[in-house]
Design a protein around this motif. Structure first.
Motif, PDB file in Angstrom:
ATOM      1  N   TYR A  64       0.762  -1.146  -0.102  1.00  0.00           N
ATOM      2  CA  TYR A  64      -0.034  -0.122   0.205  1.00  0.00           C
ATOM      3  C   TYR A  64       0.930   1.132   0.145  1.00  0.00           C
ATOM      4  O   TYR A  64       0.263   2.416  -0.603  1.00  0.00           O
ATOM      5  CB  TYR A  64      -0.978  -0.101   1.186  1.00  0.00           C
ATOM      6  CG  TYR A  64      -2.177  -0.865   0.931  1.00  0.00           C
ATOM      7  CD1 TYR A  64      -3.151  -0.803   0.162  1.00  0.00           C
ATOM      8  CD2 TYR A  64      -2.191  -2.323   2.003  1.00  0.00           C
ATOM      9  CE1 TYR A  64      -4.122  -1.556   0.028  1.00  0.00           C
ATOM     10  CE2 TYR A  64      -2.968  -3.048   1.513  1.00  0.00           C
ATOM     11  CZ  TYR A  64      -4.307  -2.761   0.719  1.00  0.00           C
ATOM     12  OH  TYR A  64      -5.224  -3.831   0.723  1.00  0.00           O
ATOM     13  N   SER A  65       2.191   1.189   0.549  1.00  0.00           N
ATOM     14  CA  SER A  65       2.951   2.279   0.641  1.00  0.00           C
ATOM     15  C   SER A  65       4.421   1.855   0.795  1.00  0.00           C
ATOM     16  O   SER A  65       4.720   0.479   0.645  1.00  0.00           O
ATOM     17  CB  SER A  65       2.523   3.197   1.664  1.00  0.00           C
ATOM     18  OG  SER A  65       3.316   2.895   2.927  1.00  0.00           O
ATOM     19  N   ASN A  67       6.030   2.818   3.097  1.00  0.00           N
ATOM     20  CA  ASN A  67       6.348   2.690   4.784  1.00  0.00           C
ATOM     21  C   ASN A  67       5.878   1.214   4.962  1.00  0.00           C
ATOM     22  O   ASN A  67       4.884   1.032   5.192  1.00  0.00           O
ATOM     23  CB  ASN A  67       5.378   3.634   5.364  1.00  0.00           C
ATOM     24  CG  ASN A  67       5.566   4.841   5.109  1.00  0.00           C
ATOM     25  OD1 ASN A  67       6.898   5.319   5.040  1.00  0.00           O
ATOM     26  ND2 ASN A  67       4.590   5.889   4.700  1.00  0.00           N
ATOM     27  N   SER A  69       4.914  -2.230   6.599  1.00  0.00           N
ATOM     28  CA  SER A  69       4.279  -2.732   7.784  1.00  0.00           C
ATOM     29  C   SER A  69       4.434  -4.257   7.823  1.00  0.00           C
ATOM     30  O   SER A  69       3.722  -4.771   8.722  1.00  0.00           O
ATOM     31  CB  SER A  69       2.995  -2.271   7.966  1.00  0.00           C
ATOM     32  OG  SER A  69       2.072  -2.666   6.943  1.00  0.00           O
ATOM     33  N   GLU A  73       6.235  -6.097   2.245  1.00  0.00           N
ATOM     34  CA  GLU A  73       6.238  -4.676   1.887  1.00  0.00           C
ATOM     35  C   GLU A  73       7.947  -4.413   2.185  1.00  0.00           C
ATOM     36  O   GLU A  73       8.297  -3.555   1.344  1.00  0.00           O
ATOM     37  CB  GLU A  73       5.510  -3.856   2.770  1.00  0.00           C
ATOM     38  CG  GLU A  73       3.873  -4.064   2.527  1.00  0.00           C
ATOM     39  CD  GLU A  73       3.046  -3.234   3.167  1.00  0.00           C
ATOM     40  OE1 GLU A  73       1.904  -2.982   2.756  1.00  0.00           O
ATOM     41  OE2 GLU A  73       3.546  -2.577   4.174  1.00  0.00           O
ATOM     42  N   LEU A 106      -1.361   7.139  -4.320  1.00  0.00           N
ATOM     43  CA  LEU A 106      -0.505   7.410  -3.014  1.00  0.00           C
ATOM     44  C   LEU A 106       0.833   6.504  -3.014  1.00  0.00           C
ATOM     45  O   LEU A 106       2.115   7.525  -3.055  1.00  0.00           O
ATOM     46  CB  LEU A 106      -1.030   7.126  -1.676  1.00  0.00           C
ATOM     47  CG  LEU A 106      -0.260   7.294  -0.299  1.00  0.00           C
ATOM     48  CD1 LEU A 106      -0.405   8.722   0.018  1.00  0.00           C
ATOM     49  CD2 LEU A 106      -0.370   6.524   0.639  1.00  0.00           C
ATOM     50  N   GLU A 405       0.231  -8.272  10.079  1.00  0.00           N
ATOM     51  CA  GLU A 405       1.255  -7.362  10.386  1.00  0.00           C
ATOM     52  C   GLU A 405       1.713  -7.444  11.617  1.00  0.00           C
ATOM     53  O   GLU A 405       2.798  -6.970  12.219  1.00  0.00           O
ATOM     54  CB  GLU A 405       0.455  -5.870  10.171  1.00  0.00           C
ATOM     55  CG  GLU A 405       0.207  -5.597   8.774  1.00  0.00           C
ATOM     56  CD  GLU A 405      -1.440  -5.970   8.666  1.00  0.00           C
ATOM     57  OE1 GLU A 405      -2.136  -6.744   9.590  1.00  0.00           O
ATOM     58  OE2 GLU A 405      -1.948  -5.514   7.931  1.00  0.00           O
ATOM     59  N   PHE A 483      -4.931  -4.262  12.608  1.00  0.00           N
ATOM     60  CA  PHE A 483      -5.587  -4.964  11.526  1.00  0.00           C
ATOM     61  C   PHE A 483      -6.193  -4.226  10.653  1.00  0.00           C
ATOM     62  O   PHE A 483      -7.102  -3.526  11.105  1.00  0.00           O
ATOM     63  CB  PHE A 483      -6.617  -6.110  12.399  1.00  0.00           C
ATOM     64  CG  PHE A 483      -7.165  -6.901  11.809  1.00  0.00           C
ATOM     65  CD1 PHE A 483      -6.919  -8.055  11.397  1.00  0.00           C
ATOM     66  CD2 PHE A 483      -8.578  -6.490  11.370  1.00  0.00           C
ATOM     67  CE1 PHE A 483      -7.782  -9.058  10.581  1.00  0.00           C
ATOM     68  CE2 PHE A 483      -9.437  -7.163  10.658  1.00  0.00           C
ATOM     69  CZ  PHE A 483      -8.992  -8.433  10.347  1.00  0.00           C
ATOM     70  N   VAL A 484      -5.651  -4.348   9.888  1.00  0.00           N
ATOM     71  CA  VAL A 484      -6.343  -3.494   8.478  1.00  0.00           C
ATOM     72  C   VAL A 484      -6.443  -4.443   7.320  1.00  0.00           C
ATOM     73  O   VAL A 484      -5.389  -4.560   6.626  1.00  0.00           O
ATOM     74  CB  VAL A 484      -5.506  -2.109   8.177  1.00  0.00           C
ATOM     75  CG1 VAL A 484      -6.108  -1.326   7.105  1.00  0.00           C
ATOM     76  CG2 VAL A 484      -5.400  -1.286   9.421  1.00  0.00           C
ATOM     77  N   VAL A 485      -7.605  -4.650   6.871  1.00  0.00           N
ATOM     78  CA  VAL A 485      -7.668  -5.517   5.777  1.00  0.00           C
ATOM     79  C   VAL A 485      -8.590  -4.841   4.662  1.00  0.00           C
ATOM     80  O   VAL A 485      -9.733  -4.402   5.076  1.00  0.00           O
ATOM     81  CB  VAL A 485      -8.387  -6.890   6.116  1.00  0.00           C
ATOM     82  CG1 VAL A 485      -8.708  -7.666   4.969  1.00  0.00           C
ATOM     83  CG2 VAL A 485      -7.898  -7.598   7.255  1.00  0.00           C
ATOM     84  N   GLU A 486      -8.034  -4.744   3.438  1.00  0.00           N
ATOM     85  CA  GLU A 486      -8.844  -4.315   2.405  1.00  0.00           C
ATOM     86  C   GLU A 486     -10.097  -5.363   1.968  1.00  0.00           C
ATOM     87  O   GLU A 486      -9.629  -6.356   1.599  1.00  0.00           O
ATOM     88  CB  GLU A 486      -8.056  -3.870   1.272  1.00  0.00           C
ATOM     89  CG  GLU A 486      -8.811  -3.134   0.449  1.00  0.00           C
ATOM     90  CD  GLU A 486      -7.895  -3.022  -0.967  1.00  0.00           C
ATOM     91  OE1 GLU A 486      -6.965  -3.310  -1.307  1.00  0.00           O
ATOM     92  OE2 GLU A 486      -8.645  -2.334  -2.155  1.00  0.00           O
TER      93      GLU A 486
END
Lengths: 699, 79
Positions: A64-65, A67, A69, A73, A106, A405, A483-486
């Motif tokens: 996603y970026s 940065n 995590s 990545e 982004l 993550e 916890f971030v899930v798309e």
């Protein structure tokens, strides 16, 4: 890889169809790096471009970026910051989804800051009309300082134009499209003065990330430019806001969405798939189909592979001239290769389902459904995928934990996944259940043998969950629990993507884990075919003189000689040596041999027994089974494989850590010997204890 | 009273106001969870956690404990 090929890196958020673009560019000209071995999974493909330009296409994990995590990545950043890497891209393709352009850009603006020539690939362009989206491409190209390729990897359009565009990479701008250093000009100015030869954004990444950088002296930068964690994070927030402001300004002019045309199928499907009753019902139905395919549908091709290799082996023994080489071939190599290939159907079925579920977007819903339940045990919703994959093979399953993550949740997932019943346990279970569990029905319809097998699967899964619970209680790792899930839009899986994934994963298994299994088979053959001292050498004459007066036929004598030889071979001696340790579990030295050899890979167990019971034409299961069934322990006078020892063996195999490849993968993924050693000691110790209790209780 | 994302009802929309930068993962900011952006609660998982949100056009699931840290202002939805 040819060095004068240009390097093209594919970068993008997860779920943007990056892999489809990769598959469109490369077809089956791909290599998946490593399994197990190298530190990261890199997918490289080759592509012929117009004007005789050849390109290495590198498919990087979705991110996603910049940065980082997660481990995946990190891979992306480490490559993009290391100009000396032989895969360092000449040109970067940032793949975006036309429906999520704002968020996808982004990452694009960050890549641009690295001053690599960058092409913006806007994928899923076939949906634009349906969603009422129009784009002002010339304006976008000017503002973003890039070239844009509008493609649909699904429909296959735009790919040729993209290829042409790649060949012009030298003319593509490598200028950043926004000035991120305005978030703290003073700080960035001093940074620029201190390291005039370095890219500013690169310095910034080094300061904020915990990644390995080859060319930069991390300590030097950090000592003079340290900021508190909170300050850094606040700057990162400012940076993100800054980037979004730029993107919003650009898209305000360049992107028009006619909402009246857009319709939302996603929410309708979501309502069913994440429903508190239907959601679970559908999930368990899918699981049932997966298990059905792994155990029932795979049987036919597996039996075919099994019998083909058995007859190939006996044909080799019969037709080739007698000698060491023939024996190595027919007793070591051919059964060894057979022992690898037999798992292809199960692995292929599993990856077929998993890649369909991933491609369609369903897997994220499973993660969503299961997170709360899994968290009670210290796992994450994302641990569901490794635990399901573990029923085929723990190695890819452990690797599938990379997108978790939170380190503690990921570590627990890695540690407990080997408890799930992988396909290598299946042949062991099958033969022992057939020996000690009666083929009877309870309540008129439940087959006892089938029931036992199911119980063993539940036991494995239950043990995984239980040890996760225990680990969660005792491990004192403080990590950011986030916890971030798309939740991607639903898509029909593309046949080409699914097929390539199944082929690649299966190939990786055959050539990766397969090497180890084959090597063990050969070592095993050697240890069983040679022995120290006279007893081994003179087995023939010793037994012939012993049996001179008895009425024993030639075939029986041959068998007797073979088992006598085995007893005095290297491996026989090893088996005898450990007998005192395993007799409390109900095993004799022959089973001991099988256990020793199967410590590297469980599936070797049955093959070893086949060798030990010296049955000619070895792999006929029925014959091995009959031989095993008839085996009598000379000390107790009881059958060697009775109910007590059989259950003890089943439990031992359910829990013991007998897989060198899994240990290697755990070592790689945790970057420490501590965890794989812990797995080995805990699992095998526990297995010993449980088997001991079971045998002593039942005998 | 402080309104946070986890107190939204299914279907409700709100504007993100503020949060403590230390407890929100950077990744969430990068997905568009920034002050001023719109958030809508789409689904709640069985057993009440996690939450499925539309944040600034990104469809995301986050846990209640994270959602409870993000202060929002409810938008009046016209019926």
């Amino acid at each position: 890889m040819i060095n004068d090929n240009i390097n093209v890196a594919l970068i993008g958020n997860p779920n943007v169809g990056k892999t489809s673009v990769f598959n469109q560019l490369t077809g089956l000209n791909q290599q998946v790096g490593n399994y197990p071995g190298i530190t990261v999974e890199k997918k490289i493909g080759f592509c012929k471009l117009p004007n005789n330009v050849k390109a290495n296409i590198l498919d990087l994990p979705g991110t996603y970026s910049l940065n980082a995590s997660s481990i995946d990545e990190n891979v992306v950043i480490e490559l993009l910051l290391n100009k000396n890497d032989k895969l360092y891209p000449d040109v970067a393709l940032v793949v975006t989804d036309v429906e999520n352009l704002k968020r996808n850009l982004l990452l694009f603006t960050q890549i641009k800051d690295l001053e690599i020539p960058t092409i913006l690939v806007i994928n899923m362009a076939d949906r634009m009309e349906q969603k009422g989206i129009t784009l002002d491409l010339p304006y976008l190209e000017e503002q973003l300082k890039t070239k844009i390729a509008l493609v649909s990897s699904r429909k296959g359009f735009g790919i040729d134009e993209l290829k042409k565009l790649i060949t012009t990479y030298k003319t593509i701008s490598s200028e950043p499209c926004l000035n991120a250093s305005v978030i703290d000009p003073e700080y960035f100015d001093s940074l620029r003065k201190a390291f005039p030869s370095q890219l500013l954004y690169k310095l910034w990444l080094v300061i904020t990330q915990d990644v390995n950088f080859l060319n930069l002296e991390r300590k030097e930068i950090q000592s003079s430019f340290t900021k508190s964690h909170t300050d850094l994070k606040r700057l990162q927030q400012k940076e993100t806001i800054k980037r979004y402001q730029f993107i919003n300004d650009v898209l305000k002019v360049a992107l028009k969405v006619d909402i009246s045309i857009a319709k939302d199928l996603r929410s309708k499907i979501d309502r069913v798939l994440t429903h508190k009753v239907w959601g679970y019902a559908i999930f368990f139905a899918i699981l049932f189909i997966i298990f059905q395919s792994i155990f029932e549908w795979s049987k036919i091709p597996m039996d075919f592979i099994d019998s083909s290799f058995a007859s190939l082996s006996s044909a080799a023994a019969k037709h080739l001239p007698e000698g060491v080489f023939t024996s190595l071939l027919s007793e070591g190599i051919i059964p060894g290769i057979g022992g690898i290939l037999i798992f292809i159907p199960q692995i292929a079925f599993l990856f077929l389902f998993i890649s369909i579920l991933e491609e369609s977007g369903y897997m994220s819903r499973v993660v969503f459904l299961m997170d709360k339940i899994m968290r009670k045990f210290g796992l994450s919703g994302k641990s569901v995928v490794p635990l399901i994959s573990g029923t085929a093979c723990a190695i890819p399953a452990i690797m599938a934990s990379r997108n978790i993550e939170n380190w503690k949740e990921r570590l627990i997932t890695i540690l407990v996944t080997p408890f799930t019943t992988c396909s290598a346990r299946l042949p062991v279970y099958a033969i022992i259940i057939a020996l000690v569990i009666p083929d009877e029905y309870v309540f008129g319809f439940l087959n006892l043998q089938g029931l036992t097998l199911m119980l063993l699967y539940l036991l494995g899964f239950g043990m995984a969950i239980f040890s996760a619970y225990v680990l969660n209680k005792i491990m004192k790792i403080k990590g950011k629990t986030f916890f971030v899930v798309e939740m991607p839009n639903y898509k029909l899986p593309m046949f080409k993507n699914v097929a390539i994934n199944v082929i690649e994963k299966t190939k990786a298994f055959v050539f990766g884990a397969g090497k180890i299994i084959l090597a063990i088979s050969i070592i095993l053959w050697f240890l069983a075919s040679y022995g120290p001292g006279k007893n081994f050498k003179n087995a023939d004459s010793i037994l012939r003189s012993k049996t001179e007066n008895s009425t024993i036929n030639e075939a029986e004598l041959e068998n007797k000689i073979a088992s006598y030889k085995l007893e005095n071979s290297y491996i026989g001696i090893m088996g005898k040596a450990i007998e005192p340790a395993i007799s409390p579990l109900g095993y004799d030295w022959k089973i001991g041999i099988a256990i020793i050899s199967s410590f590297a890979a469980r599936e070797v167990f049955v093959g070893t027994l086949a060798t030990i019971y010296s049955v000619g034409g070895s792999d006929n299961e029925d014959t091995i089974k009959n031989k095993m069934g008839a085996e009598i322990n000379p000390i107790t006078g009881q059958k060697v494989f009775n109910f007590a020892s059989g259950i003890s063996l089943l439990l031992f195999y359910a829990f013991a850590m007998q897989c060198a490849s899994t240990l290697a993968v755990t070592r790689k993924e945790t970057n420490s010997w501590k965890w794989p050693l812990g797995q080995l000691i805990f699992m095998s110790g526990f297995a010993y204890l449980v088997a001991f209790i079971a045998f002593q209780f039942l005998k | 009273m402080r309104t946070t994302i986890n107190s939204l009802k299914k279907g409700e929309k709100a504007i993100i106001k503020d949060f403590d930068i230390d407890v929100i993962p950077l990744k969430l900011l990068e997905m568009g969870c920034l002050p001023g952006n719109m958030v809508q609660l789409l689904q709640i998982a069985p057993f009440g956690d996690p939450l499925y949100l539309d944040i600034n056009g990104s469809h995301l699931a986050i846990r209640v404990e994270t959602a409870a840290e993000i202060e929002v202002e409810l938008v009046q939805v016209k019926l």
